[in-house]
Scaffold this motif. Structure first.
Motif, PDB file in Angstrom:
ATOM      1  N   VAL A 133       0.838  -1.186   0.000  1.00 56.70           N
ATOM      2  CA  VAL A 133       0.000   0.000   0.000  1.00 56.70           C
ATOM      3  C   VAL A 133       0.878   1.241   0.000  1.00 56.70           C
ATOM      4  O   VAL A 133       1.885   1.303   0.716  1.00 56.70           O
ATOM      5  CB  VAL A 133      -0.964  -0.001   1.213  1.00 56.70           C
ATOM      6  CG1 VAL A 133      -0.225  -0.169   2.524  1.00 56.70           C
ATOM      7  CG2 VAL A 133      -1.808   1.265   1.246  1.00 56.70           C
ATOM      8  N   SER A 134       0.532   2.223  -0.824  1.00 60.73           N
ATOM      9  CA  SER A 134       1.199   3.517  -0.849  1.00 60.73           C
ATOM     10  C   SER A 134       2.674   3.364  -1.210  1.00 60.73           C
ATOM     11  O   SER A 134       2.991   2.990  -2.338  1.00 60.73           O
ATOM     12  CB  SER A 134       0.989   4.226   0.494  1.00 60.73           C
ATOM     13  OG  SER A 134       1.293   5.588   0.415  1.00 60.73           O
ATOM     14  N   ALA A 135       3.605   3.627  -0.279  1.00 62.11           N
ATOM     15  CA  ALA A 135       5.017   3.392  -0.576  1.00 62.11           C
ATOM     16  C   ALA A 135       5.248   1.958  -1.018  1.00 62.11           C
ATOM     17  O   ALA A 135       6.119   1.685  -1.845  1.00 62.11           O
ATOM     18  CB  ALA A 135       5.870   3.701   0.654  1.00 62.11           C
ATOM     19  N   HIS A 170      -3.098   7.175  -3.686  1.00 60.10           N
ATOM     20  CA  HIS A 170      -3.980   8.154  -3.015  1.00 60.10           C
ATOM     21  C   HIS A 170      -4.441   9.227  -4.004  1.00 60.10           C
ATOM     22  O   HIS A 170      -4.490  10.413  -3.693  1.00 60.10           O
ATOM     23  CB  HIS A 170      -3.262   8.790  -1.825  1.00 60.10           C
ATOM     24  CG  HIS A 170      -2.620   7.817  -0.899  1.00 60.10           C
ATOM     25  ND1 HIS A 170      -3.324   6.780  -0.318  1.00 60.10           N
ATOM     26  CD2 HIS A 170      -1.332   7.706  -0.465  1.00 60.10           C
ATOM     27  CE1 HIS A 170      -2.495   6.085   0.455  1.00 60.10           C
ATOM     28  NE2 HIS A 170      -1.297   6.615   0.368  1.00 60.10           N
ATOM     29  N   TYR A 171      -4.806   8.781  -5.183  1.00 57.59           N
ATOM     30  CA  TYR A 171      -5.010   9.690  -6.315  1.00 57.59           C
ATOM     31  C   TYR A 171      -6.185  10.626  -6.105  1.00 57.59           C
ATOM     32  O   TYR A 171      -6.195  11.742  -6.603  1.00 57.59           O
ATOM     33  CB  TYR A 171      -5.220   8.829  -7.565  1.00 57.59           C
ATOM     34  CG  TYR A 171      -4.813   9.466  -8.877  1.00 57.59           C
ATOM     35  CD1 TYR A 171      -3.547  10.004  -9.049  1.00 57.59           C
ATOM     36  CD2 TYR A 171      -5.686   9.462  -9.944  1.00 57.59           C
ATOM     37  CE1 TYR A 171      -3.173  10.544 -10.269  1.00 57.59           C
ATOM     38  CE2 TYR A 171      -5.321  10.005 -11.173  1.00 57.59           C
ATOM     39  CZ  TYR A 171      -4.059  10.545 -11.322  1.00 57.59           C
ATOM     40  OH  TYR A 171      -3.684  11.090 -12.526  1.00 57.59           O
ATOM     41  N   GLN A 176      -2.320  17.106  -4.281  1.00 53.41           N
ATOM     42  CA  GLN A 176      -1.123  17.319  -5.098  1.00 53.41           C
ATOM     43  C   GLN A 176      -0.795  16.142  -6.011  1.00 53.41           C
ATOM     44  O   GLN A 176      -0.056  16.293  -6.980  1.00 53.41           O
ATOM     45  CB  GLN A 176       0.083  17.578  -4.197  1.00 53.41           C
ATOM     46  CG  GLN A 176       0.031  18.847  -3.377  1.00 53.41           C
ATOM     47  CD  GLN A 176       1.301  19.033  -2.571  1.00 53.41           C
ATOM     48  OE1 GLN A 176       2.417  18.940  -3.093  1.00 53.41           O
ATOM     49  NE2 GLN A 176       1.136  19.275  -1.278  1.00 53.41           N
ATOM     50  N   ARG A 177      -1.314  14.967  -5.681  1.00 49.16           N
ATOM     51  CA  ARG A 177      -0.807  13.764  -6.349  1.00 49.16           C
ATOM     52  C   ARG A 177      -1.214  13.677  -7.824  1.00 49.16           C
ATOM     53  O   ARG A 177      -0.380  13.385  -8.682  1.00 49.16           O
ATOM     54  CB  ARG A 177      -1.243  12.517  -5.578  1.00 49.16           C
ATOM     55  CG  ARG A 177      -0.543  12.419  -4.219  1.00 49.16           C
ATOM     56  CD  ARG A 177      -0.779  11.110  -3.542  1.00 49.16           C
ATOM     57  NE  ARG A 177      -0.150  11.048  -2.237  1.00 49.16           N
ATOM     58  CZ  ARG A 177       1.063  10.547  -1.998  1.00 49.16           C
ATOM     59  NH1 ARG A 177       1.781  10.056  -2.993  1.00 49.16           N
ATOM     60  NH2 ARG A 177       1.553  10.530  -0.765  1.00 49.16           N
ATOM     61  N   ARG A 178      -2.464  13.919  -8.124  1.00 53.92           N
ATOM     62  CA  ARG A 178      -2.922  13.800  -9.508  1.00 53.92           C
ATOM     63  C   ARG A 178      -2.195  14.787 -10.438  1.00 53.92           C
ATOM     64  O   ARG A 178      -1.626  14.375 -11.454  1.00 53.92           O
ATOM     65  CB  ARG A 178      -4.432  13.989  -9.566  1.00 53.92           C
ATOM     66  CG  ARG A 178      -5.041  13.710 -10.924  1.00 53.92           C
ATOM     67  CD  ARG A 178      -6.563  13.893 -10.919  1.00 53.92           C
ATOM     68  NE  ARG A 178      -7.265  12.737 -11.424  1.00 53.92           N
ATOM     69  CZ  ARG A 178      -8.164  12.040 -10.750  1.00 53.92           C
ATOM     70  NH1 ARG A 178      -8.465  12.370  -9.505  1.00 53.92           N
ATOM     71  NH2 ARG A 178      -8.766  11.005 -11.303  1.00 53.92           N
ATOM     72  N   ASP A 198      -7.804   5.826  -3.286  1.00 54.55           N
ATOM     73  CA  ASP A 198      -7.819   5.061  -2.042  1.00 54.55           C
ATOM     74  C   ASP A 198      -8.848   3.934  -2.151  1.00 54.55           C
ATOM     75  O   ASP A 198     -10.007   4.159  -2.514  1.00 54.55           O
ATOM     76  CB  ASP A 198      -8.178   5.964  -0.873  1.00 54.55           C
ATOM     77  CG  ASP A 198      -6.985   6.743  -0.358  1.00 54.55           C
ATOM     78  OD1 ASP A 198      -5.888   6.622  -0.949  1.00 54.55           O
ATOM     79  OD2 ASP A 198      -7.150   7.490   0.633  1.00 54.55           O
ATOM     80  N   GLY A 199      -8.402   2.713  -1.856  1.00 54.26           N
ATOM     81  CA  GLY A 199      -9.283   1.555  -1.953  1.00 54.26           C
ATOM     82  C   GLY A 199      -9.232   0.845  -3.282  1.00 54.26           C
ATOM     83  O   GLY A 199     -10.038  -0.057  -3.522  1.00 54.26           O
TER      84      GLY A 199
END
Length: 241
Positions: A133-135, A170-171, A176-178, A198-199
């Motif tokens: 997950v994530s990292a 975590h789009y 900031q991510r997208r 997320d999910g």
């Protein structure tokens, strides 16, 4: 019991908050367990909390989650010293390796220092299913946006590159991510890639995209590709778990 082909399920999820325990195994991780093909015994799962500095409380909570689910659990820690004499042998003996979130930059540095990068590749090639997950999602890719360096996100481009793509996690949850992923793909800082709300999670067989899955009703996954000097985002068909 190795998977038929090298398999990675890269996610922005895989767990949920528990009742009597801090965490419970979520549908995305149940999918990863199914992908191992293990039947008739408890799947062997190694938790890797490097990105959280091998936090002892987190490790305890992961063992409690595994106990409730009926998994044969172990963990790999690197602080203050590795807890296995032969890291590669331990990882090769697993059915599933589950990498937790936190600092992907710190994770990659510690993995390379201790040879975990090569051990992960060997496990993947041998058919041990990799998830996280994530990292623990970005690490398998070339790179992606990260908050490893502070609240203003920056791209990281020195992932393990088992998968030749960029990765956004975590789009839908962190603003900031997208735009950063799209900007990095558009200018060539990062290659074409895949992103997950997320999910949601993205499945790869070998290095080929093999499907997108979600454990939350509205979670999506996306392909992000460079076209000329811009990035084009395409929603992926989702299998709801």
């Amino acid at each position: 019991m190795p998977a038929e082909t090298p398999t990675i399920l890269a996610t922005s999820g895989g767990f949920r908050w528990g009742g009597r325990t801090m965490f419970e195994v979520g549908p995305l991780t149940e999918l990863a367990l199914d992908l191992t093909g293990v039947t008739g015994r408890a799947p062997k799962v190694c938790f890797v909390p490097t990105a959280c500095g091998d936090d002892a409380r987190l490790t305890r909570d992961l063992y409690e989650m595994a106990r409730v689910r009926g998994l044969e659990a172990s963990h790999l820690q690197l602080f203050t010293m590795p807890n296995h004499d032969d890291i590669a042998a331990h990882l090769l003996d697993q059915d599933l390796i589950w990498v937790w979130g936190g600092s992907v930059a710190g994770l990659l540095a510690m993995w390379r220092l201790h040879g975990v990068d090569a051990a992960m590749r060997a496990a993947w090639e041998a058919g041990v299913v990799l998830t996280g997950v994530s990292a623990g999602s970005i690490c398998w890719h070339v790179g992606g946006p990260t908050d490893s360096f502070g609240p203003d996100l920056r791209p990281i481009d020195n992932g393990l590159a088992l998968l030749p793509y960029s990765n956004g996690v975590h789009y839908d949850a962190e603003e900031q991510r997208r735009p950063l992923l799209q900007r990095c793909v558009a200018d060539g800082t990062l290659p074409d890639g895949f992103a997950t709300d997320d999910g949601a999670g993205v499945l790869y067989r070998g290095t080929a995209f093999a499907g997108a899955y979600a454990e939350k009703p509205n979670a999506g996954a996306y392909a992000v590709r460079r076209e000329g000097d811009r990035a084009v985002e395409t929603p992926l068909e989702i299998t709801r778990l």
